[in-house]
Design a protein around this motif. Structure first.
Motif: not given
Length: 254
Positions: A51-57, A88-92, A165-168
């Motif tokens: 799920l996370l990989n799909i949300l992260a494109a 658009n996405l930030g990753f931690v 817009r969103l941090i994952l």
């Protein structure tokens, strides 16, 4: 305002030998409002990472759609997806994903360098973030010269500097000791209260108990969710623990 919509998401993998099909996600639907802090939990193999990989494109679904502020991630061209992800996405990540040959400052600057931003703008963006995260005096150091908690704060700065817009966050406390975990969760709470939308995948009940909502994934489906409401962290911790026990023992949905 809804920032993220996940609609009837499915993911089926076909094994290399024998053509066996494995359903990793089945009919997953939920939405995230702007400014929410959502944790996703589930046992190993439940579909969280997929799920996370799909949300992260980083992966595409077999069916359904992920829409981030009106953009269907599956419809973005392959040549444009990296730039979209960066803007658009930030990753931690659990293991920080910092480059040892770069200083902390250069690691944090990296997404802006890739976006072609001028140095004065990068510096102006970094200064308030570094002060907030308590790493202003560490920026010239290299990852191998600082602690795990300091590395993770640098990773959070890198995620924030693009104004995403969103941090994952993927198991963000997994490699931290208890003191660094407490500090990171405090920072996440502060960042969220300032309006940043956060979505965190975690095994940690303690980490999830700081979120405003907890989604539970079981066998590739959204099994249950808990809203914080007026619950304290301690009360939410107990509710999460009870739900995880029910998941592990095969109980029915609450």
């Amino acid at each position: 305002m809804t920032i993220l919509e996940v609609n009837n998401l499915e993911k089926v993998y076909t094994t290399r030998f024998g053509g066996q099909k494995i359903q990793a996600l089945a009919n997953v639907s939920f939405s995230v409002e702007k400014g929410e802090y959502v944790a996703i939990m589930g046992e190993s193999g439940s579909g969280k990472t997929t799920l996370l990989n799909i949300l992260a494109a980083l992966d595409k679904p077999t069916g359904g759609a992920v829409v981030l502020e009106g953009h269907n991630l599956s419809k973005i061209r392959e040549s444009e997806i990296a730039a979209f992800r960066r803007d658009n996405l930030g990753f931690v990540f659990q293991d920080f994903n910092l480059l040892d040959t770069f200083s902390l400052q250069d690691n944090i600057f990296l997404p802006l360098v890739l976006a072609g931003k001028p140095y004065p703008e990068m510096k102006a963006r970094l200064t308030p973030i570094a002060e907030k995260l308590g790493i202003k005096n560490l920026l010239a150091k290299y990852p191998y010269e600082v602690s795990g908690g300091q590395k993770q704060r640098a990773a959070v700065a890198r995620a924030l500097i693009t104004n995403p817009r969103l941090i994952l966050a993927d198991e963000p406390t997994g490699a931290l000791d208890s003191k660094a975990t407490d500090e990171l969760l405090r920072l996440f709470g502060e960042i969220n209260r300032e309006g940043q939308t956060l979505l965190m995948v975690t095994h940690s009940v303690k980490a999830a108990s700081h979120a405003g909502r907890v989604l539970f994934i079981k066998d590739g489906e959204v099994f249950h969710q808990i809203y914080r409401g007026n619950s304290s962290n301690e009360e939410l911790y107990q509710k999460i623990s009870d739900t995880l026990t029910m998941l592990a023992t095969g109980g029915d949905r609450p």
